[in-house]
Design a protein around this motif. Structure first.
Motif, PDB file in Angstrom:
ATOM      1  N   PHE A 142      35.492  36.997  38.639  1.00 43.52           N
ATOM      2  CA  PHE A 142      34.085  36.683  38.388  1.00 43.52           C
ATOM      3  C   PHE A 142      33.677  37.098  36.974  1.00 43.52           C
ATOM      4  O   PHE A 142      33.008  36.345  36.255  1.00 43.52           O
ATOM      5  CB  PHE A 142      33.191  37.375  39.417  1.00 43.52           C
ATOM      6  CG  PHE A 142      31.723  37.179  39.162  1.00 43.52           C
ATOM      7  CD1 PHE A 142      31.113  35.959  39.425  1.00 43.52           C
ATOM      8  CD2 PHE A 142      30.951  38.218  38.646  1.00 43.52           C
ATOM      9  CE1 PHE A 142      29.757  35.766  39.173  1.00 43.52           C
ATOM     10  CE2 PHE A 142      29.603  38.041  38.393  1.00 43.52           C
ATOM     11  CZ  PHE A 142      29.005  36.810  38.660  1.00 43.52           C
ATOM     12  N   LYS A 143      34.083  38.312  36.565  1.00 41.91           N
ATOM     13  CA  LYS A 143      33.762  38.790  35.213  1.00 41.91           C
ATOM     14  C   LYS A 143      34.351  37.855  34.158  1.00 41.91           C
ATOM     15  O   LYS A 143      33.692  37.521  33.169  1.00 41.91           O
ATOM     16  CB  LYS A 143      34.296  40.209  35.024  1.00 41.91           C
ATOM     17  CG  LYS A 143      33.580  41.275  35.834  1.00 41.91           C
ATOM     18  CD  LYS A 143      34.237  42.638  35.605  1.00 41.91           C
ATOM     19  CE  LYS A 143      33.560  43.724  36.413  1.00 41.91           C
ATOM     20  NZ  LYS A 143      34.251  45.042  36.224  1.00 41.91           N
ATOM     21  N   VAL A 144      35.611  37.445  34.365  1.00 43.31           N
ATOM     22  CA  VAL A 144      36.260  36.537  33.420  1.00 43.31           C
ATOM     23  C   VAL A 144      35.532  35.199  33.389  1.00 43.31           C
ATOM     24  O   VAL A 144      35.300  34.629  32.312  1.00 43.31           O
ATOM     25  CB  VAL A 144      37.745  36.339  33.786  1.00 43.31           C
ATOM     26  CG1 VAL A 144      38.365  35.215  32.952  1.00 43.31           C
ATOM     27  CG2 VAL A 144      38.531  37.625  33.576  1.00 43.31           C
ATOM     28  N   ALA A 151      31.276  32.065  26.408  1.00 47.26           N
ATOM     29  CA  ALA A 151      31.983  31.577  25.215  1.00 47.26           C
ATOM     30  C   ALA A 151      31.897  30.061  25.120  1.00 47.26           C
ATOM     31  O   ALA A 151      31.771  29.497  24.028  1.00 47.26           O
ATOM     32  CB  ALA A 151      33.442  32.023  25.248  1.00 47.26           C
ATOM     33  N   GLY A 152      31.945  29.399  26.274  1.00 45.09           N
ATOM     34  CA  GLY A 152      31.950  27.940  26.307  1.00 45.09           C
ATOM     35  C   GLY A 152      30.682  27.308  25.775  1.00 45.09           C
ATOM     36  O   GLY A 152      30.705  26.169  25.284  1.00 45.09           O
ATOM     37  N   HIS A 192      36.379  38.879  22.025  1.00 46.95           N
ATOM     38  CA  HIS A 192      36.795  40.281  21.947  1.00 46.95           C
ATOM     39  C   HIS A 192      36.553  40.984  23.290  1.00 46.95           C
ATOM     40  O   HIS A 192      37.360  41.827  23.709  1.00 46.95           O
ATOM     41  CB  HIS A 192      36.048  41.001  20.827  1.00 46.95           C
ATOM     42  CG  HIS A 192      36.508  40.626  19.453  1.00 46.95           C
ATOM     43  ND1 HIS A 192      37.835  40.690  19.063  1.00 46.95           N
ATOM     44  CD2 HIS A 192      35.828  40.187  18.362  1.00 46.95           C
ATOM     45  CE1 HIS A 192      37.949  40.302  17.807  1.00 46.95           C
ATOM     46  NE2 HIS A 192      36.745  39.981  17.364  1.00 46.95           N
ATOM     47  N   ALA A 193      35.458  40.634  23.964  1.00 46.23           N
ATOM     48  CA  ALA A 193      35.177  41.207  25.288  1.00 46.23           C
ATOM     49  C   ALA A 193      36.234  40.764  26.297  1.00 46.23           C
ATOM     50  O   ALA A 193      36.693  41.558  27.134  1.00 46.23           O
ATOM     51  CB  ALA A 193      33.785  40.801  25.753  1.00 46.23           C
ATOM     52  N   LEU A 197      38.922  43.065  28.467  1.00 54.53           N
ATOM     53  CA  LEU A 197      39.037  42.941  29.922  1.00 54.53           C
ATOM     54  C   LEU A 197      40.457  42.606  30.341  1.00 54.53           C
ATOM     55  O   LEU A 197      41.018  43.224  31.255  1.00 54.53           O
ATOM     56  CB  LEU A 197      38.064  41.865  30.420  1.00 54.53           C
ATOM     57  CG  LEU A 197      38.012  41.628  31.930  1.00 54.53           C
ATOM     58  CD1 LEU A 197      37.681  42.914  32.678  1.00 54.53           C
ATOM     59  CD2 LEU A 197      37.002  40.536  32.262  1.00 54.53           C
ATOM     60  N   TYR A 198      41.071  41.631  29.683  1.00 50.04           N
ATOM     61  CA  TYR A 198      42.439  41.253  30.017  1.00 50.04           C
ATOM     62  C   TYR A 198      43.410  42.418  29.824  1.00 50.04           C
ATOM     63  O   TYR A 198      44.324  42.631  30.620  1.00 50.04           O
ATOM     64  CB  TYR A 198      42.899  40.078  29.146  1.00 50.04           C
ATOM     65  CG  TYR A 198      42.242  38.756  29.445  1.00 50.04           C
ATOM     66  CD1 TYR A 198      42.020  38.334  30.748  1.00 50.04           C
ATOM     67  CD2 TYR A 198      41.850  37.906  28.403  1.00 50.04           C
ATOM     68  CE1 TYR A 198      41.416  37.114  31.011  1.00 50.04           C
ATOM     69  CE2 TYR A 198      41.250  36.679  28.663  1.00 50.04           C
ATOM     70  CZ  TYR A 198      41.032  36.293  29.966  1.00 50.04           C
ATOM     71  OH  TYR A 198      40.441  35.086  30.220  1.00 50.04           O
TER      72      TYR A 198
END
Length: 276
Positions: A142-144, A151-152, A192-193, A197-198
């Protein structure tokens, strides 16, 4: 089976050349290089490209992926191709780096562009870990998803990027744009966020790994033994690494009947990245 036309054969020949050159560069720097997604399908089902494919996909473990991005800022690996990454070219409007054909080569070969930078032929995705528990993974997904949507919004003016989204995602992006959400941050800040996360989940230790940055999203996270150390498989006149359990990998991505299913002409046309 659909017959390849001369234009598609030319594109696939160029992509194979780029794959070989990039693998040679990666081997030189001890960077592990897997085929991914439709390119795995091509290797297993056709021992080469899927007959209608006009792009290629690879995956690289996160630490080596970061190493490749760093190397490409200072070291030229090809006379015909180059890698664009948001880390040093914000005009790419994409989180993951892509291999493009140099514009002078495009002109020489009289090939069309498929985006504002030129001709993209290979996507390079990081191979990352994911949380252990199912609940934690769903929260992570969900966060991703939220970050990718944010970003989109910045890509709505980039036609070739917008055309890759389905109608539901385009609607979400347009709503976010309507409320000027994108004025609160830059696209690179979101990238960058996503990076942070990744990288929170180490590919080397997680029980679930994959390429969540890919177009099939949650489907691209697998038990780590599906990927394993990789096995070499024939691809045209060479060999590349594919996931150890490539049959399970392809079934999860494309369904149990992936070996016999052929998409309709309409679906094939919709997936094309390069117009003749």
């Amino acid at each position: 089976m659909m017959e390849k036309n001369d234009f598609l054969l030319q594109i696939q020949s160029l992509e194979l050349e780029a794959l070989k050159e990039l693998k040679s560069f990666c081997d030189k720097h001890q960077i592990k290089f897997f085929l991914r997604g439709g390119s795995v399908m091509g290797a297993i089902k056709y021992s080469g490209f899927v007959p209608w494919d006009d792009d290629a996909d690879i995956a690289i473990p996160r630490d080596q992926y970061d190493k490749l991005i760093s190397l490409c800022q200072t070291e030229e690996w090809s006379e015909k191709f180059y890698i664009a990454s948001y880390h040093y070219n914000s005009e790419i409007h994409c989180y993951f780096p892509r291999v493009l054909v140099k514009n002078e080569v495009l002109e020489q070969l009289q090939l069309p562009k498929n985006n504002h930078l030129g001709l993209t032929i290979i996507d390079i995705l990081p191979l990352d870990g994911a949380p252990k528990s199912r609940f934690a993974r769903e929260l992570y997904f969900f966060k991703v998803y939220v970050l990718r949507a944010l970003a989109g919004v910045h890509t709505l003016s980039i036609k070739e990027t917008v055309d890759m989204h389905d109608s539901k995602k385009r609607l979400v992006l347009k709503l976010l744009k309507f409320f000027h959400v994108d004025s609160l941050y830059s696209q690179d800040q979101i990238y960058h966020a996503l990076d942070r996360l990744y990288k929170r989940y180490d590919y080397k230790t997680c029980k679930h790994i994959g390429t969540l940055t890919g177009s099939l999203y949650k489907k691209e996270i697998f038990p780590r033994d599906y990927w394993g150390e990789g096995v070499y498989h024939k691809f045209c006149d060479t060999e590349f690494l594919v996931p150890d359990e490539y049959d399970k990998y392809l079934q999860q991505l494309y369904g149990k009947d992936y070996m016999t299913t052929i998409p309709t002409e309409e679906k094939i046309a919709a997936k094309k990245h390069i117009k003749e």
